[in-house]
Scaffold this motif. Structure first.
Motif, short mmCIF file in Angstrom:
data_model
loop_
_atom_site.label_atom_id
_atom_site.label_comp_id
_atom_site.label_asym_id
_atom_site.label_seq_id
_atom_site.Cartn_x
_atom_site.Cartn_y
_atom_site.Cartn_z
N SER A 45 49.13 53.20 10.27
CA SER A 45 47.90 52.52 10.64
C SER A 45 46.69 53.31 10.14
N GLY A 46 45.56 52.67 10.13
CA GLY A 46 44.36 53.31 9.62
C GLY A 46 43.96 54.55 10.40
N ASP A 47 44.29 54.59 11.70
CA ASP A 47 43.90 55.75 12.50
C ASP A 47 44.93 56.87 12.43
N GLY A 48 46.01 56.67 11.67
CA GLY A 48 47.00 57.72 11.48
C GLY A 48 47.90 57.97 12.68
N LEU A 49 47.89 57.07 13.66
CA LEU A 49 48.68 57.30 14.86
C LEU A 49 50.04 56.62 14.83
N THR A 50 50.31 55.79 13.84
CA THR A 50 51.58 55.09 13.80
C THR A 50 52.71 56.01 13.34
N ARG A 51 53.78 56.03 14.12
CA ARG A 51 54.97 56.79 13.77
C ARG A 51 56.07 55.80 13.39
N VAL A 52 56.59 55.94 12.18
CA VAL A 52 57.63 55.03 11.70
C VAL A 52 58.98 55.69 11.93
N LEU A 53 59.80 55.07 12.76
CA LEU A 53 61.13 55.58 13.07
C LEU A 53 62.15 54.96 12.14
N ARG A 54 63.06 55.77 11.64
CA ARG A 54 64.17 55.26 10.85
C ARG A 54 65.34 54.98 11.79
#
Length: 261
Positions: A45-54
């Motif tokens: 996300s634009g705010d850098g808070l999104t964590r993408v889990l595999r």
């Protein structure tokens, strides 16, 4: 290969996680690239808070059609579209999702499981490959009604260096089960000698996304709160990490069923 205490009790297997991590370090210089193709959200996300889990779903060999997840394609599609915001931290989560059938090639198995943050699959010996996962990983084990044997949790409990999180979901609705091949063939070894509960263990299953996503959100909340230390504290407080999906579609905690969890 399992490193056991020498006891005849399968529950008494010491330092299995440490053994798996030692094997990983032994093979690490020559490990192949991960054989998994993950699909889903890759952007932050634009705010850098999104964590993408595999998220890696484990399949079983179709040669003996038991303990299959019958709606795997649906689960992959829903997983790839999954988004979640932890209310306590406002951290956003999304997922990249893949599928793997463990086989006899140990380096490929290690590379596959090392690539995942979350491994999801039916209860069985193949799930022990999750012990190769990196620190902070999670094993989400799926059980069928009438069969409860959290042996992987017990092995992790006995290893003081383990940092693998064990979560589980029990599907309590018999309507979501279909007979496995052993049951259809009235397999004498499995169901005349062994306990009849193994019919439930070996049944094929439609896994409800509503139940699975609840467990995934619980794992995300723990990760947002600090990962393994937060998971360990949750257990110390007596908060459950195992859930049942009831006939009415309700999520319920299974603390009494899982020896105090």
């Amino acid at each position: 290969m399992l490193f056991c205490s020498g006891s005849q009790l399968e529950e008494e297997a010491l330092n299995v996680y440490q053994a798996a991590q030692f094997i990983f370090r032994h093979y690490q210089p020559s490990l192949p690239a991960s054989p998994i193709t993950y699909s889903g959200h890759t952007e932050a996300s634009g705010d850098g808070l999104t964590r993408v889990l595999r998220v890696l779903f484990i399949t079983r060999s179709p040669k003996v059609a038991v303990r299959q997840i019958l709606n795997m394609e649906e689960l992959l599609e829903r997983c790839q579209a999954w988004k979640y915001t932890d209310p306590a931290s406002s951290v956003h989560f999304a997922a990249e999702c893949g599928m793997w059938q463990p086989g006899a090639d140990l380096p490929s198995n290690i590379a596959a499981f090392r690539s995942a943050d979350v491994v999801i699959g039916r209860h069985g010996a193949a799930m022990a490959n999750a012990f190769f996962m990196p620190e902070g990983g999670a094993l989400i084990e799926l059980f069928s009604p009438g069969w409860a044997w959290p042996v992987h949790r017990d092995w992790l409990d006995q290893d003081e260096q383990s940092t693998l999180q064990w979560w589980c979901m029990s599907v309590e609705d018999p309507a979501l089960l279909s007979p496995g091949q052993y049951e259809l063939e009235a397999n004498p070894l499995m169901y005349r000698v062994q306990p009849v509960e193994k019919k439930s263990r070996d049944a094929n299953m439609h896994v409800p996304w509503a139940g699975l996503v609840h467990v995934l959100e619980q794992y995300a909340a723990v990760q947002a709160a600090g990962g393994w230390p937060a998971y360990h504290q949750r257990r110390a407080r007596g908060e459950t990490v195992s859930y049942g999906y009831s006939e009415k579609g309700e999520i319920r905690q299974e603390a009494s069923r899982w020896n105090g969890w």
